[in-house]
Design a protein around this motif. Sequence first.
Motif, PDB file in Angstrom:
ATOM      1  N   ARG A   2      42.663  87.424  12.213  1.00 50.17           N
ATOM      2  CA  ARG A   2      42.956  86.963  10.846  1.00 50.17           C
ATOM      3  C   ARG A   2      42.422  87.979   9.846  1.00 50.17           C
ATOM      4  N   TYR A   3      43.289  88.357   8.932  1.00 57.31           N
ATOM      5  CA  TYR A   3      42.943  89.278   7.858  1.00 57.31           C
ATOM      6  C   TYR A   3      42.826  88.512   6.543  1.00 57.31           C
ATOM      7  N   PHE A   4      42.385  89.194   5.513  1.00 58.50           N
ATOM      8  CA  PHE A   4      42.242  88.612   4.187  1.00 58.50           C
ATOM      9  C   PHE A   4      43.474  87.790   3.803  1.00 58.50           C
ATOM     10  N   GLU A   5      44.664  88.345   4.026  1.00 57.25           N
ATOM     11  CA  GLU A   5      45.915  87.697   3.622  1.00 57.25           C
ATOM     12  C   GLU A   5      46.187  86.395   4.377  1.00 57.25           C
ATOM     13  N   ASP A   6      45.493  86.174   5.486  1.00 57.97           N
ATOM     14  CA  ASP A   6      45.741  84.989   6.311  1.00 57.97           C
ATOM     15  C   ASP A   6      44.950  83.761   5.863  1.00 57.97           C
ATOM     16  N   PHE A   7      44.093  83.916   4.872  1.00 60.35           N
ATOM     17  CA  PHE A   7      43.311  82.792   4.353  1.00 60.35           C
ATOM     18  C   PHE A   7      43.988  82.265   3.089  1.00 60.35           C
ATOM     19  N   SER A   8      44.152  80.952   3.001  1.00 59.43           N
ATOM     20  CA  SER A   8      44.822  80.338   1.859  1.00 59.43           C
ATOM     21  C   SER A   8      43.857  79.437   1.101  1.00 59.43           C
ATOM     22  N   VAL A   9      43.892  79.518  -0.215  1.00 53.99           N
ATOM     23  CA  VAL A   9      43.064  78.635  -1.033  1.00 53.99           C
ATOM     24  C   VAL A   9      43.441  77.189  -0.708  1.00 53.99           C
ATOM     25  N   GLY A  10      42.426  76.370  -0.477  1.00 50.91           N
ATOM     26  CA  GLY A  10      42.622  74.970  -0.113  1.00 50.91           C
ATOM     27  C   GLY A  10      42.597  74.719   1.383  1.00 50.91           C
ATOM     28  N   GLU A  11      42.727  75.770   2.181  1.00 50.56           N
ATOM     29  CA  GLU A  11      42.712  75.634   3.637  1.00 50.56           C
ATOM     30  C   GLU A  11      41.342  75.150   4.096  1.00 50.56           C
ATOM     31  N   ALA A  12      41.335  74.068   4.874  1.00 50.55           N
ATOM     32  CA  ALA A  12      40.088  73.521   5.417  1.00 50.55           C
ATOM     33  C   ALA A  12      40.116  73.646   6.931  1.00 50.55           C
ATOM     34  N   THR A  13      39.021  74.119   7.498  1.00 49.70           N
ATOM     35  CA  THR A  13      38.914  74.321   8.938  1.00 49.70           C
ATOM     36  C   THR A  13      37.697  73.585   9.464  1.00 49.70           C
ATOM     37  N   ASP A  14      37.913  72.726  10.464  1.00 49.64           N
ATOM     38  CA  ASP A  14      36.784  72.126  11.169  1.00 49.64           C
ATOM     39  C   ASP A  14      36.223  73.205  12.081  1.00 49.64           C
ATOM     40  N   VAL A  15      34.925  73.486  11.954  1.00 47.15           N
ATOM     41  CA  VAL A  15      34.358  74.619  12.683  1.00 47.15           C
ATOM     42  C   VAL A  15      33.546  74.218  13.909  1.00 47.15           C
ATOM     43  N   GLY A  16      33.516  72.929  14.241  1.00 46.36           N
ATOM     44  CA  GLY A  16      32.858  72.525  15.473  1.00 46.36           C
ATOM     45  C   GLY A  16      31.792  71.485  15.259  1.00 46.36           C
ATOM     46  N   SER A  17      31.069  71.244  16.337  1.00 44.88           N
ATOM     47  CA  SER A  17      29.966  70.283  16.269  1.00 44.88           C
ATOM     48  C   SER A  17      28.867  70.712  17.230  1.00 44.88           C
ATOM     49  N   VAL A  18      27.671  70.204  16.966  1.00 47.53           N
ATOM     50  CA  VAL A  18      26.515  70.529  17.786  1.00 47.53           C
ATOM     51  C   VAL A  18      25.526  69.369  17.678  1.00 47.53           C
ATOM     52  N   THR A  19      24.879  69.051  18.802  1.00 49.78           N
ATOM     53  CA  THR A  19      23.842  68.020  18.808  1.00 49.78           C
ATOM     54  C   THR A  19      22.482  68.703  18.797  1.00 49.78           C
ATOM     55  N   VAL A  20      21.583  68.179  17.977  1.00 51.37           N
ATOM     56  CA  VAL A  20      20.268  68.790  17.762  1.00 51.37           C
ATOM     57  C   VAL A  20      19.222  67.992  18.532  1.00 51.37           C
ATOM     58  N   SER A  21      18.459  68.667  19.379  1.00 46.58           N
ATOM     59  CA  SER A  21      17.410  67.987  20.140  1.00 46.58           C
ATOM     60  C   SER A  21      16.061  68.122  19.443  1.00 46.58           C
ATOM     61  N   GLU A  22      15.157  67.227  19.774  1.00 47.98           N
ATOM     62  CA  GLU A  22      13.800  67.306  19.236  1.00 47.98           C
ATOM     63  C   GLU A  22      13.147  68.624  19.629  1.00 47.98           C
ATOM     64  N   GLU A  23      13.344  69.036  20.864  1.00 47.54           N
ATOM     65  CA  GLU A  23      12.752  70.292  21.335  1.00 47.54           C
ATOM     66  C   GLU A  23      13.246  71.484  20.499  1.00 47.54           C
ATOM     67  N   GLU A  24      14.544  71.519  20.210  1.00 46.96           N
ATOM     68  CA  GLU A  24      15.089  72.605  19.391  1.00 46.96           C
ATOM     69  C   GLU A  24      14.501  72.593  17.981  1.00 46.96           C
ATOM     70  N   ILE A  25      14.366  71.404  17.411  1.00 46.83           N
ATOM     71  CA  ILE A  25      13.807  71.283  16.068  1.00 46.83           C
ATOM     72  C   ILE A  25      12.391  71.858  16.027  1.00 46.83           C
ATOM     73  N   ILE A  26      11.578  71.464  16.982  1.00 45.68           N
ATOM     74  CA  ILE A  26      10.188  71.932  17.023  1.00 45.68           C
ATOM     75  C   ILE A  26      10.115  73.422  17.323  1.00 45.68           C
ATOM     76  N   ASP A  27      10.922  73.895  18.290  1.00 46.20           N
ATOM     77  CA  ASP A  27      10.912  75.323  18.636  1.00 46.20           C
ATOM     78  C   ASP A  27      11.303  76.191  17.445  1.00 46.20           C
ATOM     79  N   PHE A  28      12.406  75.829  16.764  1.00 38.82           N
ATOM     80  CA  PHE A  28      12.855  76.624  15.626  1.00 38.82           C
ATOM     81  C   PHE A  28      11.788  76.621  14.530  1.00 38.82           C
ATOM     82  N   ALA A  29      11.321  75.437  14.184  1.00 40.31           N
ATOM     83  CA  ALA A  29      10.354  75.330  13.085  1.00 40.31           C
ATOM     84  C   ALA A  29       9.028  76.001  13.425  1.00 40.31           C
TER      85      ALA A  29
END
Length: 147
Positions: A2-29
């Motif tokens: 995808r190039y600059f010209e392939d993006f349209s104003v108003g276009e909405a894209t679902d970019v995914g999902s992720v589940t956050v664990s307690e361990e990840e929260i503590i490790d990152f922080a």
Amino acid sequence: MRYFEDFSVGEATDVGSVTVSEEEIIDFASRYDPQPFHVDRQAAIASPYGGLIASGWHTTALFMGMFVRAILLDSASLGSPGVEEIRWTAPVRPGDTLSARSTVTDARPSSKDPRRGTIFTINEVFNQDGTLVMTLRARGFFARRPA
């Protein structure tokens, strides 16, 4: 690709999902934002949040991973000069599943370099209950489609 010209104003894209664990929260922080309500279960209970919550920077990093995999890896991305605004609007807790959407709000060809343009987005992250937990307004440079 995808190039600059392939993006349209108003276009909405679902970019995914992720589940956050307690361990990840503590490790990152522990590494990047060691405030008690991010790293200490007992201190977090006594905090205004009533329990452990993810760092806003962790939420931002989780969004970025989804955004890169869903949009940037298959595009002619040239990086970004930064973000205009990040807002963390609700706490992210252990076990939350985050999903995100990116909406193009503007597209401007560069006035200095005819080989690129700038795409402006508003990005929203929601938890499994549909609660908005983060917004991020950003801009990114993209190569123009080759002649």
